[in-house]
Design an enzyme around this catalytic site. Structure first.
Site, PDB file in Angstrom:
ATOM      1  N   GLU A 148       0.809  -1.234   0.000  1.00  0.00           N
ATOM      2  CA  GLU A 148       0.000   0.000   0.000  1.00  0.00           C
ATOM      3  C   GLU A 148       0.838   1.279   0.000  1.00  0.00           C
ATOM      4  O   GLU A 148       0.569   2.213   0.755  1.00  0.00           O
ATOM      5  CB  GLU A 148      -0.966  -0.009   1.198  1.00  0.00           C
ATOM      6  CG  GLU A 148      -1.868  -1.224   1.212  1.00  0.00           C
ATOM      7  CD  GLU A 148      -2.714  -1.352   2.481  1.00  0.00           C
ATOM      8  OE1 GLU A 148      -2.727  -0.417   3.298  1.00  0.00           O
ATOM      9  OE2 GLU A 148      -3.361  -2.403   2.650  1.00  0.00           O
ATOM     10  N   GLU A 256      -5.788 -11.104  -0.616  1.00  0.00           N
ATOM     11  CA  GLU A 256      -6.532 -10.887   0.643  1.00  0.00           C
ATOM     12  C   GLU A 256      -8.028 -10.852   0.377  1.00  0.00           C
ATOM     13  O   GLU A 256      -8.761 -10.074   1.002  1.00  0.00           O
ATOM     14  CB  GLU A 256      -6.119  -9.555   1.299  1.00  0.00           C
ATOM     15  CG  GLU A 256      -4.643  -9.379   1.522  1.00  0.00           C
ATOM     16  CD  GLU A 256      -4.284  -8.066   2.209  1.00  0.00           C
ATOM     17  OE1 GLU A 256      -5.182  -7.388   2.732  1.00  0.00           O
ATOM     18  OE2 GLU A 256      -3.092  -7.727   2.214  1.00  0.00           O
TER      19      GLU A 256
HETATM   20  O1  G3I Z   1      -2.588  -8.242  19.010  1.00  0.00           O
HETATM   21  C1  G3I Z   1      -3.129  -7.068  19.632  1.00  0.00           C
HETATM   22  C2  G3I Z   1      -3.441  -7.319  21.043  1.00  0.00           C
HETATM   23  O2  G3I Z   1      -2.244  -7.577  21.733  1.00  0.00           O
HETATM   24  C3  G3I Z   1      -4.160  -6.100  21.614  1.00  0.00           C
HETATM   25  O3  G3I Z   1      -4.527  -6.339  22.923  1.00  0.00           O
HETATM   26  C4  G3I Z   1      -5.402  -5.768  20.803  1.00  0.00           C
HETATM   27  C5  G3I Z   1      -6.119  -4.524  21.305  1.00  0.00           C
HETATM   28  O4  G3I Z   1      -6.751  -3.822  20.259  1.00  0.00           O
HETATM   29  O5  G3I Z   1      -5.007  -5.544  19.493  1.00  0.00           O
HETATM   30  C6  G3I Z   1      -4.365  -6.660  18.887  1.00  0.00           C
HETATM   31  O6  G3I Z   1      -3.938  -6.258  17.635  1.00  0.00           O
HETATM   32  C7  G3I Z   1      -4.926  -6.136  16.630  1.00  0.00           C
HETATM   33  C8  G3I Z   1      -4.497  -7.037  15.491  1.00  0.00           C
HETATM   34  O7  G3I Z   1      -5.365  -6.847  14.380  1.00  0.00           O
HETATM   35  C9  G3I Z   1      -4.513  -8.520  15.877  1.00  0.00           C
HETATM   36  O8  G3I Z   1      -5.795  -8.923  16.181  1.00  0.00           O
HETATM   37  C10 G3I Z   1      -4.971  -4.704  16.184  1.00  0.00           C
HETATM   38  O9  G3I Z   1      -5.537  -3.889  17.205  1.00  0.00           O
HETATM   39  C11 G3I Z   1      -5.821  -4.579  14.931  1.00  0.00           C
HETATM   40  O10 G3I Z   1      -5.714  -3.238  14.418  1.00  0.00           O
HETATM   41  C12 G3I Z   1      -5.308  -5.536  13.890  1.00  0.00           C
HETATM   42  O11 G3I Z   1      -6.109  -5.415  12.738  1.00  0.00           O
HETATM   43  C13 G3I Z   1      -5.535  -5.932  11.551  1.00  0.00           C
HETATM   44  C14 G3I Z   1      -5.364  -4.816  10.530  1.00  0.00           C
HETATM   45  O12 G3I Z   1      -4.833  -5.359   9.328  1.00  0.00           O
HETATM   46  C15 G3I Z   1      -4.437  -3.726  11.058  1.00  0.00           C
HETATM   47  O13 G3I Z   1      -4.260  -2.754  10.162  1.00  0.00           O
HETATM   48  C16 G3I Z   1      -6.446  -7.003  10.984  1.00  0.00           C
HETATM   49  O14 G3I Z   1      -6.492  -8.103  11.894  1.00  0.00           O
HETATM   50  C17 G3I Z   1      -5.908  -7.472   9.630  1.00  0.00           C
HETATM   51  O15 G3I Z   1      -6.861  -8.317   9.034  1.00  0.00           O
HETATM   52  C18 G3I Z   1      -5.690  -6.274   8.713  1.00  0.00           C
HETATM   53  O16 G3I Z   1      -5.139  -6.739   7.513  1.00  0.00           O
HETATM   54  C19 G3I Z   1      -4.889  -5.779   6.496  1.00  0.00           C
HETATM   55  C20 G3I Z   1      -3.707  -6.290   5.696  1.00  0.00           C
HETATM   56  O17 G3I Z   1      -2.616  -6.523   6.543  1.00  0.00           O
HETATM   57  C21 G3I Z   1      -3.319  -5.289   4.592  1.00  0.00           C
HETATM   58  N1  G3I Z   1      -4.454  -5.012   3.739  1.00  0.00           N
HETATM   59  C22 G3I Z   1      -5.669  -4.561   4.450  1.00  0.00           C
HETATM   60  C23 G3I Z   1      -6.062  -5.587   5.516  1.00  0.00           C
HETATM   61  C24 G3I Z   1      -7.357  -5.184   6.187  1.00  0.00           C
HETATM   62  O18 G3I Z   1      -7.184  -3.974   6.884  1.00  0.00           O
END
Ligand code: G3I
Length: 344
Positions: A148, A256
């Site tokens: 991105e 994805e």
């Molecule tokens: O692991 C932490 C945990 O320790 C913490 O307590 C908790 C509190 O919010 O957060 C956890 O992390 C989260 C992580 O996912 C794991 O579950 C993050 O907050 C959350 O923001 C994160 O979201 C991910 C997102 O990317 C972040 O930008 C999504 O799971 C994931 O599916 C998403 O994937 C992205 C691709 O990498 C790139 N393309 C877009 C796609 C969708 O946004």
């Protein structure tokens, strides 16, 4: 001419129903494609879920744990255990792994420092990429090197790496990755490039510039986070987009994919969702360079969309009870019958 076993199976598939017990992995393999899902360590730690993933899919992507922040939480400390769990399980199951993602503007650690000089930032980028790619050498088959880098208007995205290093951080990232693993396939990955428009054109320009400069890029990943019915190109339009890169000698991957709609779900929205998956698989099958299809999860009960876009969702192949949806059956059908979009 004598038909081999696969040739015979393909010929028969033209008129036979999809075998009940054929998995997505088997059906995709018969078309020369790998097919997979994003996974978290908790999935491979759960025996039932792990068995399902091992059975149904031939490639997995770490949804979060290989990103810069999670895998490199402090400057002098890497946390490989969660990513190792995913890679070890995949290798044990004979699956391939996509690495995701070496450079991104989200999920970065707080220790990245805007006050660094360009040379300091380059040294950190090189250390990070070299360490992570080297660790998973010969086990990760494709890396999303840069994710991105172009924003929705078609400009270079304003990121930490752009501000500290400048636009050549993209080329440097690919060069560091290639130096760490001469064999892994290196991808530029982005969303909204499945639709013709300024973003798709600017990404193509970026890729052309990399190729012209001799930068080691092997492929382009189409994330394909799709919203129906508003935002899904036809199979033909999509095939043309994939061909942009095939004609440049690059590989193409759907990296994805999920297909959301505005909740509540209706039979019509699930039908449109199945059409969207169908279009994407058809387009991929029509372009030999498109050899990889990855969904961003499999269960509607476990998707990033619920948290990031409340009011949208139910985007995956299995419902919240774990039952396959019509999209799943349509994908099996299009893989089995190998339908192609008509030539334009
Ligand atoms: O692991 C932490 C945990 O320790 C913490 O307590 C908790 C509190 O919010 O957060 C956890 O992390 C989260 C992580 O996912 C794991 O579950 C993050 O907050 C959350 O923001 C994160 O979201 C991910 C997102 O990317 C972040 O930008 C999504 O799971 C994931 O599916 C998403 O994937 C992205 C691709 O990498 C790139 N393309 C877009 C796609 C969708 O946004």
């Amino acid at each position: 001419m004598v038909l081999g076993a696969i040739g015979l199976a393909l010929a028969l598939s033209a008129c036979q129903p999809v075998p009940d017990d054929a998995t997505l992995a088997e059906l995709a393999a018969a078309r020369g494609r790998r097919i997979g899902t994003a996974v978290e360590p908790s999935h491979v730690a759960n025996p039932d879920t792990a068995a399902f993933i091992a059975d149904e899919f031939s490639i997995v992507t770490a949804e979060n744990v290989m990103k810069f922040g999670p895998i490199h939480p402090e400057r002098d400390r890497y946390d490989f255990a969660p990513a190792d769990a995913i890679v070890d399980a995949a290798v044990a199951n004979g699956q391939q792994v996509r690495g995701h993602a070496l450079v991104w503007h989200r999920q970065n650690p707080t220790w990245l420092d805007e006050a660094w000089t360009r040379d300091e930032a380059i040294a950190v980028l090189e250390d990070h990429i070299t360490t992570v790619v080297t660790r998973y050498r010969e086990r990760v088959v494709q890396w999303d090197v840069v994710n991105e880098a172009i924003d929705d208007t078609g400009a270079m995205r304003d990121t930490f790496w752009l501000r500290t290093i400048g636009p050549d951080y993209v080329a440097l990232a690919f060069e560091f990755a290639r130096a760490a693993d001469p064999d892994v396939a290196l991808y530029y990955n982005d969303y909204l490039i499945e639709r013709a428009g300024p973003k798709a054109d600017r990404v193509a320009q970026l890729v052309d510039d990399l190729i012209a400069a001799g930068v080691p890029i092997d492929g382009v990943g189409y994330q394909m986070h799709v919203l129906v019915p508003e935002l899904m190109p036809s199979a033909n339009a999509l095939r043309h987009e994939f061909e942009r890169y095939a004609t440049r000698g690059l590989r193409v991957a759907i990296t994805e994919m999920d297909v959301a709609h505005i909740l509540p779900s209706t039979p019509e929205k699930f039908a449109a969702q199945a059409d969207a998956y169908d279009n994407a698989i058809m387009a991929c099958l029509a372009v030999p360079a498109c050899d990889t299809i990855v969904f961003w999860g499999w269960s509607d009960a476990d998707s990033w969309i619920d948290a990031e876009f409340p009011g949208f969702g139910n985007a995956l192949l299995f419902d919240r009870s774990g039952e396959p949806k019509i999209a799943y059956e349509r994908i099996r059908g299009v893989l089995w019958w190998n339908l192609q979009p008509p030539a334009a």
